[in-house]
Each structure stands twice: as structure tokens, then as C-alpha cells.
Design an enzyme around this catalytic site. Structure first.
Site, mmCIF file in Angstrom:
data_model
loop_
_atom_site.group_PDB
_atom_site.id
_atom_site.type_symbol
_atom_site.label_atom_id
_atom_site.label_comp_id
_atom_site.label_asym_id
_atom_site.label_seq_id
_atom_site.Cartn_x
_atom_site.Cartn_y
_atom_site.Cartn_z
ATOM 1 N N ASP A 161 41.175 37.225 41.420
ATOM 2 C CA ASP A 161 40.928 36.613 42.739
ATOM 3 C C ASP A 161 39.764 36.138 43.071
ATOM 4 O OD1 ASP A 161 43.424 37.645 43.428
ATOM 5 O OD2 ASP A 161 42.768 39.298 44.326
ATOM 6 N N GLU A 162 39.045 35.454 41.670
ATOM 7 C CA GLU A 162 37.781 34.794 42.050
ATOM 8 C C GLU A 162 37.862 33.324 41.459
ATOM 9 O OE1 GLU A 162 34.467 37.107 40.742
ATOM 10 O OE2 GLU A 162 34.958 38.868 41.960
#
Length: 302
Positions: A245-246
């Protein structure tokens, strides 16, 4: 693995064989727009859209997206590419990518049980709202199979084994994707992909995360949002990297909520935001509007 492969539906897209998009990036300096445009002018190109960005006018990075038409583009494409290599790469030290207007991106959609993002993308593709061809839908559940068949898109069921070892399922998915797609979209595919899988796929992957990142990374973000008492919930579409999620963010949006909303209310309202954010991100990628600038993205509107 089980599979159904109905006949593909026709793609309601206007194929522009004399149109192309040129993406250019590199170290910024004075005169780059003129010099890039002059290469196109030598081929009697008509520029119909041009947008550029510099993250620092004094020694920063330069990005440019140019949409143009050239009569008999397909016949002139090789010569134009050679001219770009000589002038853009050799003389200016820039990188470039030339995308023919006739090239429609082939997309694979991975989904689990939630169907809202998946069906929205299939519907938009059928209407011609997104310039893509959905090559296949892959799911670790069969819940969405019947709905996918209505869009005449091949459906593949690749179950995920219980536990942390997903290597067999990932290997099966890689076989399905290899050489068949230009983009993978995770439409609420509730599996964490391994770094090895990301390397083997070899094409960009877009994910929709049901949170306004970087808040509430990981699982159950609506429950976490409710527990935190937030007044805004949102969704984030981003490119997938090995860091959960980055990845570089393509698009985000939010909706206002109140203390009276339950976690289920947040999830229901958030689903609408997820659909819209993912659709925009996929559209912009398929229209070659997104360029990477390190861990950030440049998203051109023109």
C-alpha cells in the site's frame, strides 16, 4: 483451475491509426518543448494536445505528453522512432515512449468476492468509456463468474491456498498473464502479492485501496476509520510495489461522514468512491496520462 472462455464482445472504440502519443522525460533545461516539437514538425505532425511539467525550473525533472496526428503514421513510425532516438535520446539525453493511437491496452482484472469495482470497470469498458480491452478476469473465488460471463470476458478461477504460501496460485496467474496483457488491475483482490510475482508479471499493476492513504494501511480500514472517529473516508488508486500500500499514488477522493455512520455505512459509501477512483486511475493509465517521477506520479489532464 477452472475456466470459461466465452466469445469476446466487440470493443466500441474509435481506433485512430494516424494518431499517436509521445511521452518524454529527463533533466529539464531551456528549449526542450521547442526541440521536441521540431522533431514532430519534420514529419508534418499536427499537435492536438501538449502538456508539460517541471518539478523544478532550475535543474529539475521535465515531463511532456504530446498527442499528435501524422498522415500514414504506421508507414512513418519506424522513421519517426529513429529520429526521436537521434534527437531526443542522443542529443537531449531524454527518454521517450511513442504509443500508436491504434494500440488499445490489454487489461487483466483480478478480483475476489466484492464485485463493485470489477463490474464497474467491465461496464465502462463495454460502453467504450475506457480505452482498454479486458483480456480476462481472474478470481480466487467463483462468486463473480456468472456476472463476468454476461460481459463476454474469459473468467479464470485460481483458488488461493490456505496459509501464507501463495506461490502455486501466483505461478498459475503468471502463466495466464504472460504475453497477454499490458496492465493488471486489482479490483479489490484481497491477496497480498509477493515481490517475486510482481517481478514475473512484468507489467504495471494498479490497486484500489479502500482508504485515503497513508491512513489505515492494510486490512479492515473502514473498521479502523470508525474506531478513530474520522469525518472523511476515501479511496486511493496506486501502482503496486513490493511495499504494501505504498506505491505511487495515481488518484484519490473522499466523502464526508458523521459519528452516526456505522462501519457498514462507511463501507457502503466508500464503495462508491472506490469505483470512481479506480475508474479514473485506469482510464488515465490507458490514455497514457501518467508518468512516474520517483515515488510520485505526474498525471496530465490535457
Amino acid at each position: 483451475m477452472t475456466a470459461t472462455q466465452p466469445t469476446r464482445g466487440t470493443l466500441p472504440q474509435v481506433i485512430r491509426r494516424d494518431q499517436a502519443t509521445l511521452l518524454v522525460s529527463g533533466a529539464d533545461r531551456q528549449g526542450l518543448v521547442t526541440e521536441v516539437s521540431s522533431v514532430l514538425a519534420d514529419f508534418d505532425a499536427n499537435i492536438i494536445s501538449l502538456d508539460q511539467h517541471s518539478d523544478d525550473p532550475f535543474g529539475g525533472n521535465f515531463f511532456q505528453r504530446t498527442v499528435f496526428t501524422v498522415t500514414d503514421f504506421e508507414a512513418k513510425q519506424s522513421a519517426l522512432e529513429a529520429a526521436l532516438e537521434d534527437n531526443i535520446t542522443e542529443e537531449l539525453g531524454l527518454t521517450w515512449q511513442l504509443i500508436p493511437g491504434s494500440k488499445i491496452k490489454r487489461v487483466a482484472i483480478l478480483a475476489s468476492k466484492a464485485d463493485h469495482c470489477l463490474l464497474d470497470l467491465l461496464w465502462r469498458q463495454r460502453r467504450g468509456d475506457i480505452p482498454m480491452s479486458v483480456a480476462m478476469v481472474i478470481s480466487n473465488h467463483v462468486d463473480v463468474a456468472a456476472d463476468v460471463r454476461q460481459f463476454n470476458v474469459p473468467f479464470f478461477h485460481v483458488p488461493s491456498a490456505a496459509g501464507s504460501d501463495k506461490s502455486a496460485a501466483e505461478a498459475e496467474i503468471v502463466k495466464l498473464l504472460e504475453g497477454n496483457v499490458d496492465l493488471v488491475v486489482l479490483a479489490r483482490y484481497m491477496q497480498i502479492l509477493s515481490p517475486e510475482f510482481l517481478d514475473q508479471v512484468g507489467v504495471p499493476i494498479i490497486n484500489i485501496h479502500h482508504s485515503f492513504l497513508p491512513a489505515f494501511i492494510g486490512a479492515a480500514p473502514y473498521r479502523k476509520a470508525k474506531e478513530r472517529g474520522v469525518k472523511l473516508i476515501g479511496a486511493t488508486a496506486h501502482y503496486v510495489t513490493a511495499d504494501l500500500d505504498e506505491g505511487p499514488i495515481i488518484d484519490q477522493d473522499v466523502v464526508r461522514v458523521t459519528h452516526a455512520d456505522t462501519a457498514a455505512d462507511l463501507q457502503r459509501r466508500g464503495a462508491d468512491v472506490e469505483r470512481q477512483v479506480l475508474a479514473r486511475a485506469v482510464t488515465w493509465h490507458c490514455e497514457d496520462r501518467v508518468m512516474l517521477n520517483g515515488h510520485e506520479t505526474v498525471v496530465f489532464s490535457n
